[in-house]
Design a protein around this motif. Structure first.
Motif, mmCIF file in Angstrom:
data_model
loop_
_atom_site.group_PDB
_atom_site.id
_atom_site.type_symbol
_atom_site.label_atom_id
_atom_site.label_comp_id
_atom_site.label_asym_id
_atom_site.label_seq_id
_atom_site.Cartn_x
_atom_site.Cartn_y
_atom_site.Cartn_z
ATOM 1 N N ARG A 107 -20.880 42.778 -14.681
ATOM 2 C CA ARG A 107 -21.037 43.732 -15.794
ATOM 3 C C ARG A 107 -19.864 43.616 -16.769
ATOM 4 O O ARG A 107 -20.046 43.689 -17.987
ATOM 5 N N LYS A 108 -18.664 43.439 -16.247
ATOM 6 C CA LYS A 108 -17.488 43.300 -17.114
ATOM 7 C C LYS A 108 -17.586 42.032 -17.952
ATOM 8 O O LYS A 108 -17.296 42.028 -19.153
ATOM 9 N N CYS A 219 -27.714 33.705 -31.895
ATOM 10 C CA CYS A 219 -27.007 32.430 -31.812
ATOM 11 C C CYS A 219 -27.299 31.781 -30.470
ATOM 12 O O CYS A 219 -27.649 32.467 -29.503
ATOM 13 N N PRO A 220 -27.158 30.448 -30.402
ATOM 14 C CA PRO A 220 -27.356 29.755 -29.127
ATOM 15 C C PRO A 220 -26.286 30.186 -28.131
ATOM 16 O O PRO A 220 -25.103 30.242 -28.474
ATOM 17 N N CYS A 221 -26.688 30.486 -26.906
ATOM 18 C CA CYS A 221 -25.715 30.942 -25.914
ATOM 19 C C CYS A 221 -26.306 30.829 -24.519
ATOM 20 O O CYS A 221 -27.464 31.184 -24.304
ATOM 21 N N GLY A 222 -25.500 30.377 -23.568
ATOM 22 C CA GLY A 222 -25.948 30.268 -22.187
ATOM 23 C C GLY A 222 -25.330 31.313 -21.285
ATOM 24 O O GLY A 222 -25.483 31.253 -20.071
ATOM 25 N N GLY A 223 -24.628 32.292 -21.872
ATOM 26 C CA GLY A 223 -23.895 33.262 -21.067
ATOM 27 C C GLY A 223 -24.679 34.498 -20.700
ATOM 28 O O GLY A 223 -25.846 34.662 -21.053
ATOM 29 N N THR A 224 -24.021 35.387 -19.978
ATOM 30 C CA THR A 224 -24.621 36.666 -19.595
ATOM 31 C C THR A 224 -24.283 37.718 -20.643
ATOM 32 O O THR A 224 -23.224 37.673 -21.276
ATOM 33 N N HIS A 225 -25.206 38.667 -20.803
ATOM 34 C CA HIS A 225 -25.054 39.674 -21.851
ATOM 35 C C HIS A 225 -25.600 41.023 -21.398
ATOM 36 O O HIS A 225 -26.419 41.096 -20.476
#
Length: 256
Positions: A107-108, A219-225
């Motif tokens: 979560r952080k 935007c392109p992104c492979g991370g967690t949100h």
């Protein structure tokens, strides 16, 4: 173990709030370091990349527990690197195992990463949208976003104040029903959504686009949100400084 097609479905790309899951073991390999590499057919573990740290957690079966210390993306599959809790423990090929990640850290990390995207929105809102986002560092300590181009020294203090006000306004006034969306598009679809594709993305490959809300350009992104901007709670822009030919906006996520 015998070889098998190595491809890992990235569950974290479809649900950043998935903290427990299962997977089928594809391979277990002992490394030269003495540690082990575990490869499963699907994973909730996010590898370090895109300025975001990797998750922490365990993979376990009824008779073995594996602590994940590092995570690496290797083409189509993900390597979970770490140690078993006891000597002699292992997983068998095709064995179903459970995965549990550290929910507090996830979560952080999601809040900190999404905060960087929200700063992009705020830059546009305060009249600096012409500065293109460059690299970002989304670790909880020392987080920043860099923009291509330099903001003059005599404008940086005012920009910091304006950004903090704009960020608070966006969070406070975001509609409850306006949730974030992370969707994988074909290369051509992504080109239509974004207008142009960044040159670092290989042509013809699928592109995951993250939008924090309806007004976010995405935007392109492979991370967690986060699932909703309000989950970020608060952001403090602490410093704006020149870094070579870029402008670095340093920030931290704060609990409200």
């Amino acid at each position: 173990m015998e070889s098998s097609p190595l491809s890992t479905f990235k569950q974290y790309e479809t649900d950043s709030y998935l903290f427990e899951s299962t997977g089928k073991v594809l391979q277990v390999n002992q490394l030269d370091s003495g540690k082990y590499e575990v490869i499963v057919d699907r994973t909730i573990f996010h590898p370090q990349g895109g300025g975001q740290p990797n998750d922490e957690g365990v993979i376990k079966s009824d008779d073995a527990e594996f602590t994940v210390e590092d995570i690496k993306l290797n083409g189509d599959y993900i390597s979970h690197i770490g140690v078993f809790s006891e000597q002699g423990q292992t997983f068998e090929q095709d064995q179903e195992v459970s995965q549990v990640i550290n929910e507090e850290l996830r979560r952080k990390y999601a809040r900190t990463h999404s905060a960087g995207h929200l700063i992009d929105m705020a830059m546009d809102k305060v009249g600096f949208g012409h500065l293109e986002p460059g690299k970002g560092y989304h670790f909880p300590k020392g987080a920043y976003v860099e923009y291509i181009g330099v903001v003059e020294a005599d404008k940086r203090d005012q920009l910091k104040q304006d950004l903090n006000a704009a960020i608070k306004d966006i969070i406070d006034n975001m509609r409850e029903e306006d949730s974030s969306v992370a969707k994988v598009h074909s290369y051509e679809e992504a080109k239509e959504v974004l207008g142009c594709i960044p040159p670092y993305l290989p042509e013809g490959k699928n592109v995951r686009i993250v939008k924090l809300c309806e007004d976010d350009k995405g935007c392109p992104c492979g991370g967690t949100h986060v699932k909703h901007i309000k989950d970020i709670e608060g952001i403090e822009v602490s410093k704006i400084q020149k870094k070579k030919k870029n402008t670095r906006v340093s920030y931290s996520v704060v609990d409200c």
